[in-house]
Design a protein around this motif. Structure first.
Motif, PDB file in Angstrom:
ATOM      1  N   ARG A   1       3.454  12.076   1.991  1.00  0.00           N
ATOM      2  CA  ARG A   1       3.112  10.812   2.651  1.00  0.00           C
ATOM      3  C   ARG A   1       2.310  11.146   3.899  1.00  0.00           C
ATOM      4  O   ARG A   1       2.703  12.010   4.676  1.00  0.00           O
ATOM      5  CB  ARG A   1       4.357  10.018   2.999  1.00  0.00           C
ATOM      6  CG  ARG A   1       5.069   9.506   1.750  1.00  0.00           C
ATOM      7  CD  ARG A   1       6.234   8.601   2.116  1.00  0.00           C
ATOM      8  NE  ARG A   1       6.844   8.047   0.931  1.00  0.00           N
ATOM      9  CZ  ARG A   1       6.513   6.882   0.386  1.00  0.00           C
ATOM     10  NH1 ARG A   1       5.569   6.145   0.932  1.00  0.00           N
ATOM     11  NH2 ARG A   1       7.115   6.448  -0.702  1.00  0.00           N
ATOM     12  N   GLN A   2       1.177  10.440   4.067  1.00  0.00           N
ATOM     13  CA  GLN A   2       0.285  10.736   5.187  1.00  0.00           C
ATOM     14  C   GLN A   2      -0.060   9.476   5.957  1.00  0.00           C
ATOM     15  O   GLN A   2      -0.095   8.385   5.396  1.00  0.00           O
ATOM     16  CB  GLN A   2      -1.008  11.377   4.689  1.00  0.00           C
ATOM     17  CG  GLN A   2      -0.840  12.771   4.160  1.00  0.00           C
ATOM     18  CD  GLN A   2      -2.175  13.391   3.787  1.00  0.00           C
ATOM     19  OE1 GLN A   2      -3.036  12.729   3.242  1.00  0.00           O
ATOM     20  NE2 GLN A   2      -2.321  14.665   4.076  1.00  0.00           N
TER      21      GLN A   2
ATOM     22  N   ASP B   1      -3.931   9.368  -5.065  1.00  0.00           N
ATOM     23  CA  ASP B   1      -3.266   8.236  -4.428  1.00  0.00           C
ATOM     24  C   ASP B   1      -2.153   7.752  -5.359  1.00  0.00           C
ATOM     25  O   ASP B   1      -2.419   7.352  -6.495  1.00  0.00           O
ATOM     26  CB  ASP B   1      -4.281   7.120  -4.179  1.00  0.00           C
ATOM     27  CG  ASP B   1      -3.719   5.966  -3.378  1.00  0.00           C
ATOM     28  OD1 ASP B   1      -2.581   5.537  -3.646  1.00  0.00           O
ATOM     29  OD2 ASP B   1      -4.436   5.463  -2.492  1.00  0.00           O
TER      30      ASP B   1
ATOM     31  N   ASN C   1      -0.417   5.149  -5.170  1.00  0.00           N
ATOM     32  CA  ASN C   1      -0.384   3.694  -5.292  1.00  0.00           C
ATOM     33  C   ASN C   1      -1.336   3.203  -6.376  1.00  0.00           C
ATOM     34  O   ASN C   1      -0.971   2.368  -7.197  1.00  0.00           O
ATOM     35  CB  ASN C   1      -0.726   3.050  -3.949  1.00  0.00           C
ATOM     36  CG  ASN C   1      -0.625   1.542  -3.974  1.00  0.00           C
ATOM     37  OD1 ASN C   1       0.150   0.975  -4.726  1.00  0.00           O
ATOM     38  ND2 ASN C   1      -1.413   0.884  -3.167  1.00  0.00           N
ATOM     39  N   ASN C   2      -2.557   3.763  -6.403  1.00  0.00           N
ATOM     40  CA  ASN C   2      -3.551   3.239  -7.349  1.00  0.00           C
ATOM     41  C   ASN C   2      -4.085   4.275  -8.338  1.00  0.00           C
ATOM     42  O   ASN C   2      -4.876   3.946  -9.203  1.00  0.00           O
ATOM     43  CB  ASN C   2      -4.722   2.595  -6.593  1.00  0.00           C
ATOM     44  CG  ASN C   2      -5.448   3.559  -5.696  1.00  0.00           C
ATOM     45  OD1 ASN C   2      -5.421   4.770  -5.900  1.00  0.00           O
ATOM     46  ND2 ASN C   2      -6.116   3.040  -4.680  1.00  0.00           N
TER      47      ASN C   2
ATOM     48  N   LYS D   1      -6.126   6.761  -7.813  1.00  0.00           N
ATOM     49  CA  LYS D   1      -7.465   7.263  -7.496  1.00  0.00           C
ATOM     50  C   LYS D   1      -7.390   8.720  -7.029  1.00  0.00           C
ATOM     51  O   LYS D   1      -6.546   9.082  -6.213  1.00  0.00           O
ATOM     52  CB  LYS D   1      -8.091   6.405  -6.395  1.00  0.00           C
ATOM     53  CG  LYS D   1      -9.458   6.859  -5.979  1.00  0.00           C
ATOM     54  CD  LYS D   1      -9.995   6.004  -4.852  1.00  0.00           C
ATOM     55  CE  LYS D   1     -11.286   6.597  -4.337  1.00  0.00           C
ATOM     56  NZ  LYS D   1     -11.706   5.966  -3.075  1.00  0.00           N
TER      57      LYS D   1
ATOM     58  N   GLU E   1      -8.358  11.461  -4.763  1.00  0.00           N
ATOM     59  CA  GLU E   1      -8.897  11.518  -3.399  1.00  0.00           C
ATOM     60  C   GLU E   1      -9.694  12.798  -3.158  1.00  0.00           C
ATOM     61  O   GLU E   1     -10.682  12.777  -2.438  1.00  0.00           O
ATOM     62  CB  GLU E   1      -7.760  11.418  -2.382  1.00  0.00           C
ATOM     63  CG  GLU E   1      -7.022  10.099  -2.420  1.00  0.00           C
ATOM     64  CD  GLU E   1      -7.845   8.932  -1.906  1.00  0.00           C
ATOM     65  OE1 GLU E   1      -8.623   9.124  -0.959  1.00  0.00           O
ATOM     66  OE2 GLU E   1      -7.705   7.831  -2.462  1.00  0.00           O
TER      67      GLU E   1
ATOM     68  N   LYS F   1       0.811  -1.213   0.000  1.00  0.00           N
ATOM     69  CA  LYS F   1       0.000   0.000   0.000  1.00  0.00           C
ATOM     70  C   LYS F   1       0.843   1.261   0.000  1.00  0.00           C
ATOM     71  O   LYS F   1       0.353   2.328  -0.319  1.00  0.00           O
ATOM     72  CB  LYS F   1      -0.953   0.002   1.198  1.00  0.00           C
ATOM     73  CG  LYS F   1      -2.059  -1.019   1.063  1.00  0.00           C
ATOM     74  CD  LYS F   1      -2.973  -0.993   2.249  1.00  0.00           C
ATOM     75  CE  LYS F   1      -4.044  -2.066   2.123  1.00  0.00           C
ATOM     76  NZ  LYS F   1      -4.878  -2.138   3.304  1.00  0.00           N
ATOM     77  N   SER F   2       2.105   1.165   0.391  1.00  0.00           N
ATOM     78  CA  SER F   2       2.942   2.363   0.446  1.00  0.00           C
ATOM     79  C   SER F   2       3.816   2.514  -0.801  1.00  0.00           C
ATOM     80  O   SER F   2       4.636   3.413  -0.863  1.00  0.00           O
ATOM     81  CB  SER F   2       3.816   2.334   1.702  1.00  0.00           C
ATOM     82  OG  SER F   2       4.760   1.295   1.613  1.00  0.00           O
TER      83      SER F   2
ATOM     84  N   LYS G   1      -5.577  15.912  -5.170  1.00  0.00           N
ATOM     85  CA  LYS G   1      -4.845  14.926  -4.376  1.00  0.00           C
ATOM     86  C   LYS G   1      -5.097  13.548  -4.985  1.00  0.00           C
ATOM     87  O   LYS G   1      -6.243  13.117  -5.109  1.00  0.00           O
ATOM     88  CB  LYS G   1      -5.333  14.968  -2.928  1.00  0.00           C
ATOM     89  CG  LYS G   1      -4.647  13.995  -2.000  1.00  0.00           C
ATOM     90  CD  LYS G   1      -5.215  14.156  -0.594  1.00  0.00           C
ATOM     91  CE  LYS G   1      -4.662  13.153   0.360  1.00  0.00           C
ATOM     92  NZ  LYS G   1      -5.281  13.301   1.704  1.00  0.00           N
TER      93      LYS G   1
ATOM     94  N   LYS H   1       1.255   6.586   3.674  1.00  0.00           N
ATOM     95  CA  LYS H   1       0.660   6.352   2.358  1.00  0.00           C
ATOM     96  C   LYS H   1       1.008   7.508   1.425  1.00  0.00           C
ATOM     97  O   LYS H   1       0.836   8.669   1.775  1.00  0.00           O
ATOM     98  CB  LYS H   1      -0.858   6.233   2.505  1.00  0.00           C
ATOM     99  CG  LYS H   1      -1.552   5.802   1.250  1.00  0.00           C
ATOM    100  CD  LYS H   1      -3.011   5.504   1.510  1.00  0.00           C
ATOM    101  CE  LYS H   1      -3.668   5.071   0.221  1.00  0.00           C
ATOM    102  NZ  LYS H   1      -5.060   4.729   0.418  1.00  0.00           N
TER     103      LYS H   1
ATOM    104  N   TYR I   1       0.858  10.207  -1.625  1.00  0.00           N
ATOM    105  CA  TYR I   1      -0.102  10.950  -2.443  1.00  0.00           C
ATOM    106  C   TYR I   1       0.655  11.953  -3.303  1.00  0.00           C
ATOM    107  O   TYR I   1       1.655  12.530  -2.865  1.00  0.00           O
ATOM    108  CB  TYR I   1      -1.089  11.738  -1.572  1.00  0.00           C
ATOM    109  CG  TYR I   1      -2.022  10.876  -0.782  1.00  0.00           C
ATOM    110  CD1 TYR I   1      -3.185  10.367  -1.362  1.00  0.00           C
ATOM    111  CD2 TYR I   1      -1.758  10.565   0.543  1.00  0.00           C
ATOM    112  CE1 TYR I   1      -4.051   9.569  -0.636  1.00  0.00           C
ATOM    113  CE2 TYR I   1      -2.622   9.763   1.278  1.00  0.00           C
ATOM    114  CZ  TYR I   1      -3.759   9.274   0.679  1.00  0.00           C
ATOM    115  OH  TYR I   1      -4.616   8.476   1.390  1.00  0.00           O
TER     116      TYR I   1
END
Length: 98
Positions: A49-50, A81, A83-84, A86, A88, A18-19, A79, A55, A57
């Motif tokens: 990273r939050q 993500d 990783n994927n 998306k 936010e 996830k990171s 904002k 994670k 962003y």
């Protein structure tokens, strides 16, 4: 004992996954531009990273400046993500405001 080690390994693997950064800066900019209704003249991108798991962003700032310093005719913060990919959040500032 073996079961506990396997469960711990699974949790660590999920957290690391996830990171990860799977969306690069250029993809983030393209995604952000799809979410706004103006053509930006300036683009700024930052990695942030939050959370406890850090994670990642992408924070993409898209703007059209005016002749006045620090005043924009259009401004949006998107904002994403990292990783994927998306989206936010999308924040759009009213024209002419600081």
């Amino acid at each position: 004992m073996i079961a506990a080690v396997l469960v711990l390994a699974f949790i660590v693997a999920q957290t690391c996954q996830k990171s990860q950064i799977r969306v690069d800066k250029d993809q983030a900019i393209a995604t952000a531009k799809e979410r706004i209704e103006f053509t930006p003249e300036r683009t700024q991108v930052r990695m942030l990273r939050q959370g406890i798991t850090s994670k990642p962003y992408w924070i993409v700032s898209l703007s059209v400046p005016t002749d006045q310093e620090d005043v924009f005719s259009q401004l949006a913060l998107v904002k994403i993500d990292a990783n994927n990919g998306k989206v936010e959040s999308v924040r759009i500032q009213r024209p002419g405001s600081r």
